[in-house]
Motif scaffolding. Structure first.
Motif, PDB file in Angstrom:
ATOM      1  N   PRO A   1       0.839  -1.203   0.000  1.00  0.00           N
ATOM      2  CA  PRO A   1       0.000   0.000   0.000  1.00  0.00           C
ATOM      3  C   PRO A   1       0.875   1.254   0.000  1.00  0.00           C
ATOM      4  N   TYR A   2       0.379   2.328  -0.623  1.00  0.00           N
ATOM      5  CA  TYR A   2       1.165   3.556  -0.673  1.00  0.00           C
ATOM      6  C   TYR A   2       0.243   4.751  -0.833  1.00  0.00           C
ATOM      7  N   SER A   3       0.774   5.926  -0.505  1.00  0.00           N
ATOM      8  CA  SER A   3      -0.045   7.134  -0.550  1.00  0.00           C
ATOM      9  C   SER A   3       0.595   8.258  -1.351  1.00  0.00           C
ATOM     10  N   MET A   4       1.842   8.058  -1.812  1.00  0.00           N
ATOM     11  CA  MET A   4       2.532   9.099  -2.576  1.00  0.00           C
ATOM     12  C   MET A   4       3.238   8.476  -3.772  1.00  0.00           C
ATOM     13  N   GLU A   5       3.496   9.293  -4.791  1.00  0.00           N
ATOM     14  CA  GLU A   5       4.238   8.876  -5.975  1.00  0.00           C
ATOM     15  C   GLU A   5       5.235   9.973  -6.335  1.00  0.00           C
ATOM     16  N   TYR A   6       6.337   9.559  -6.937  1.00  0.00           N
ATOM     17  CA  TYR A   6       7.456  10.470  -7.176  1.00  0.00           C
ATOM     18  C   TYR A   6       7.706  10.674  -8.667  1.00  0.00           C
ATOM     19  N   PHE A   7       8.100  11.901  -9.028  1.00  0.00           N
ATOM     20  CA  PHE A   7       8.544  12.121 -10.401  1.00  0.00           C
ATOM     21  C   PHE A   7       9.600  13.226 -10.449  1.00  0.00           C
TER      22      PHE A   7
END
Length: 803
Positions: A313-319
């Motif tokens: 599970p996760y709540s953030m994404e990076y770019f």
């Protein structure tokens, strides 16, 4: 990827061990008194009884060292009277122990508040990282400094100050001479006894069973320095009387009691809520993946992971974002690509973390075209595989036009995105390779070598070194200042802590990100290096930054998956070292840095199972905050609804935003009223020992805002992303009563004695639902009470009975 081997800084670390036997208690009226009015320390060994060095060495024996006879032990009179002097005889040693048991008659220190001694760090330029370990008769009976605790110190002629621990050692500046005190609650059971898993070594220290004491430092890090110790003993009393920061009574960390119940709370109205681990995917914490790892990602298989059921599970994404994708002219910006990525992340209910770059090796340059057309000087390079697929350019970071572009870009970035609910954190970026604030190996230190790897020398025989291609310290400072000024709401992070002649990162409202987490994190005193991340934190004097500023980072791709095969998690593959090294203990790094989030693509893309998956999930859950509500207070007498809660943090870091807190009253399963509070939940620190950092809040509704009756009361923290998408991940407390929708059930309360609202006359524009909302009830109750066959048929002038 972005993991250069960096050159060591000239910072000394300590890691050697001494174990001491106390002499009989001696009153010492000359010892520094208690500034708070408490008793003076009780000195257990003042070294006056030793006739010569041989007598001292018989009591203080060098028990072990990786190099024999590495430390000299002798009497000296540097502090007036006799003391003990430790000097380095062989600087190739990295560890040494001096052992002597405490006499049985002197083993009970429970009547005191902690341990104290006088210290002189005789060094012109090197700080001292001093370790200490208390020995007891308990199983696994060694207790050392907590990773991030502190002591109190008073330099001769000065005031009491807090000295922070540096990963289990005490950081003392060069030349310090004075008294040092550590409270008992600043020690924890040494994790090396439990496979370096601190969770398995959690027994409390019993100061009535002391059998020995160890000091520690690394001789190889302090060549030529001398350590002087004197007047070793106990201070204060168990009831208090030591000195804390600010001259308060108490130990190194004066105990703060738990919040008191509100004055209106009655015993029967106090609800005790049950703890249950918060979900792994809580907002703004844990492991996060790339928005798009792309074809150049480290992991070449499993790129369809978003199409499979997520194992993490996760709540953030990076770019990453190249500067030239946005900046089209000196004052011309196109934000469409940034918004496209933010919207894609928000559509999944997640918040974004991102960084702008100018120079990303092996990608097309991120330099805006108008700067290249204007004559910006650049250089090509082949490091980090640059040119394999595309050729980035390394710009002249001190070019005035480039720095003016940074200034206008940062101002525009802040104006557009500060407080944007789609964004969790922004990394300062821009400077250096990958926006990571380094240009290694072009750092002014790395030697230039020939084709055979042999270092070149100049005509004087001095090593020829690579040029330093970083921007000037002044231009680095400008970027930090401009980012800090541009963002008041959205939290920022920069790659490295720094303290130089121009600026100190601790003076900015900017946290840090360690992009080689659990590989180059730990300082020298914990088996790492002084140029590793926490060594730099220590050098910058910013060990408490995490209490108000966020900590994030990235794990090297090579360790992201295999480390979870080990317990405790750590990359350990002797057949495949990385740059000649193995990894570091994950939990030692986590507890030291108080990290909230980490980029780790591997745990999303590569299938895990069994114990490895369990360890990875727990590793994500343990990051950042974990708020729970142990108590709720409810009262409805006098017609006024009173709601109070106590919030504690069981995590390693606070929540860094003050998201809106709402309360709701339900009746018959229907929400009859929701209202906002002024509660500020950001910044609640974890409890530590006797320090209780939990906070209490209360809300009072005016008499008459709710009708008399029985209500179920709920609380939630509102994720502002909910204003953008209904998929926003709710903030959830670590309570069994927590609902998946974000609402936490606090309990039931009866409201009585309120103002009577017996009748209501319908006005033009009224509907049953509007009247119910206005009067704090439900339209169903109004329909039932007034026996209305059709709740949509009411008319102006009609009289309705009210509950």
């Amino acid at each position: 990827m972005r993991f250069p081997k960096m050159k060591a800084l000239s910072i000394g670390g300590l890691a050697f061990s001494l174990a001491v036997v106390w002499a009989a208690p001696i009153s010492n009226a000359d010892s520094p008194g208690d500034a708070a009015g408490g008793p003076a320390p009780t000195v257990l060994d003042d070294f006056e009884s030793y006739a010569d060095d041989a007598a001292l060495q018989a009591a203080w024996k060098l028990d072990w060292s990786d190099v024999p006879n590495s430390v000299g032990i002798a009497l000296d009179q540097a502090d007036g009277g006799k003391g003990m002097k430790l000097s380095i005889l062989d600087s190739s040693a990295t560890w040494a122990n001096i052992l002597h048991p405490i006499a049985e008659a002197n083993r009970d220190g429970s009547a005191f508040e902690g341990v104290a001694f006088r210290l002189y760090n005789e060094s012109s330029d090197r700080p001292l990282d001093l370790g200490m370990e208390l020995k007891t008769d308990e199983p696994n009976g060694a207790f050392n400094f907590k990773l991030t605790g502190s002591a109190q110190a008073k330099a001769d002629g000065g005031d009491w100050q807090t000295l922070p621990f540096n990963g289990g050692s005490l950081h003392v500046e060069a030349g310090f001479k004075g008294e040092v005190r550590m409270a008992w609650d600043q020690f924890n059971q040494a994790s090396w006894q439990c496979g370096n898993d601190q969770t398995k070594c959690s027994a409390p220290l019993k100061p009535n069973e002391l059998t020995g004491i160890q000091f520690g430092y690394n001789p190889s890090a302090n060549e030529g320095d001398i350590i002087h110790l004197d007047d070793i003993g106990f201070y204060g009393t168990a009831a208090g009387g030591g000195v804390s920061s600010g001259g308060q009574d108490g130990g190194a960390h004066p105990a703060a009691s738990a919040p008191k119940a509100p004055s209106w709370a009655k015993a029967g109205e106090i609800r005790k809520l049950a703890y249950a681990p918060a979900p792994i995917g809580n907002p703004l914490k844990g492991f996060m993946p790339y928005l798009d790892a792309g074809t150049d990602g480290f992991y070449k298989t499993g790129d369809d992971w978003r199409n499979r059921a997520s194992q993490m599970p996760y709540s953030m994404e990076y770019f990453y974002e190249p500067l030239n994708a946005v900046m089209k002219g000196p004052n011309e910006f196109d934000w469409s690509d940034v918004d496209k990525q933010l919207n894609a992340i928000a559509a999944r209910g997640h918040q974004a973390v991102f960084r702008f770059y100018v120079d990303y090796p092996d990608k097309p340059t991120g330099i805006p075209q108008f700067l290249l057309d204007g004559g910006l000087k650049t250089r090509t390079y082949s490091d980090y595989g640059n040119g394999t697929h595309a050729s980035s350019l390394l710009p002249d970071w001190d070019d005035p036009n480039l720095n003016e572009a940074f200034r206008t870009f940062i101002a525009a970035l802040g104006k557009r995105y500060d407080g944007d609910p789609r964004i969790g954190f922004i990394m300062v970026g821009l400077i250096g390779f990958w926006g990571e604030w380094h240009t290694y190996p072009y750092d002014g230190w790395e030697p230039v070598t020939d084709a055979n790897g042999k270092g070149l020398t100049d005509d004087k025989g001095e090593p020829v070194r690579q040029p330093n291609l970083m921007p000037s310290e002044q231009n680095q400072e400008h970027v930090l200042e401009e980012m800090d000024q541009a963002f008041d709401k959205t939290r920022l992070l920069v790659r490295y802590p720094a303290s130089n002649d121009t600026y100190q990162t601790k003076n900015f409202d900017i946290g840090y990100h360690d992009d080689s987490f659990a590989f180059e994190t730990l300082p020298l005193s914990m088996g790492g290096q002084d140029w590793h991340f926490w060594g730099r934190v220590l050098t910058a004097g910013d060990t408490d930054f995490w209490k108000t500023k966020p900590m994030g980072g990235e794990m090297r791709p090579e360790i992201q998956v295999p480390m979870w095969n080990n317990d405790p998690p750590q990359y350990n593959d002797p057949e495949h070292p990385i740059d000649g090294h193995q990894g570091e203990d994950y939990y030692a790094s986590l507890e030291l840095t108080h990290v909230s989030f980490l980029l780790n693509q591997g745990v999303f893309q590569v299938p895990l199972s069994g114990d490895s998956l369990k360890r990875a999930l727990e590793g994500s859950r343990r990051m950042g905050y974990e708020y729970d509500v142990p108590k709720a207070y409810l009262d409805g007498t006098g017609g006024q609804l009173k709601v109070g809660v106590e919030i504690e943090n069981r995590g390693v870091a606070p929540f860094y935003y003050d998201w809106q807190v709402e309360l709701a009253a339900k009746s018959g399963g229907k929400t009859v009223k929701t209202w906002k509070t002024d509660w500020k939940i950001g910044g609640i620190l974890p409890d530590e020992g006797q320090n209780v950092n939990r906070k209490a809040f209360q809300s009072l509704l005016n008499n008459g805002e709710l009708a008399n009756g029985k209500y179920d009361i709920y609380m939630r923290v509102v994720n502002p992303l909910g204003a953008v998408t209904s998929k926003a991940i709710p903030f959830r407390f670590a309570n069994a009563e927590q609902g998946a929708d974000g609402w936490l059930a606090l309990g039931s309360v009866s409201l009585a004695g309120g103002k009577s609202k017996e009748e209501y006359v319908v006005r033009p524009g009224d509907s049953l639902s509007k009247i119910a909302a206005r009067l704090g009830t439900t339209w169903q109750r109004l329909q039932q009470l007034n026996r209305l066959p059709d709740p949509n048929l009411i008319y102006p002038g009609q009289t309705l009975l009210l509950p």
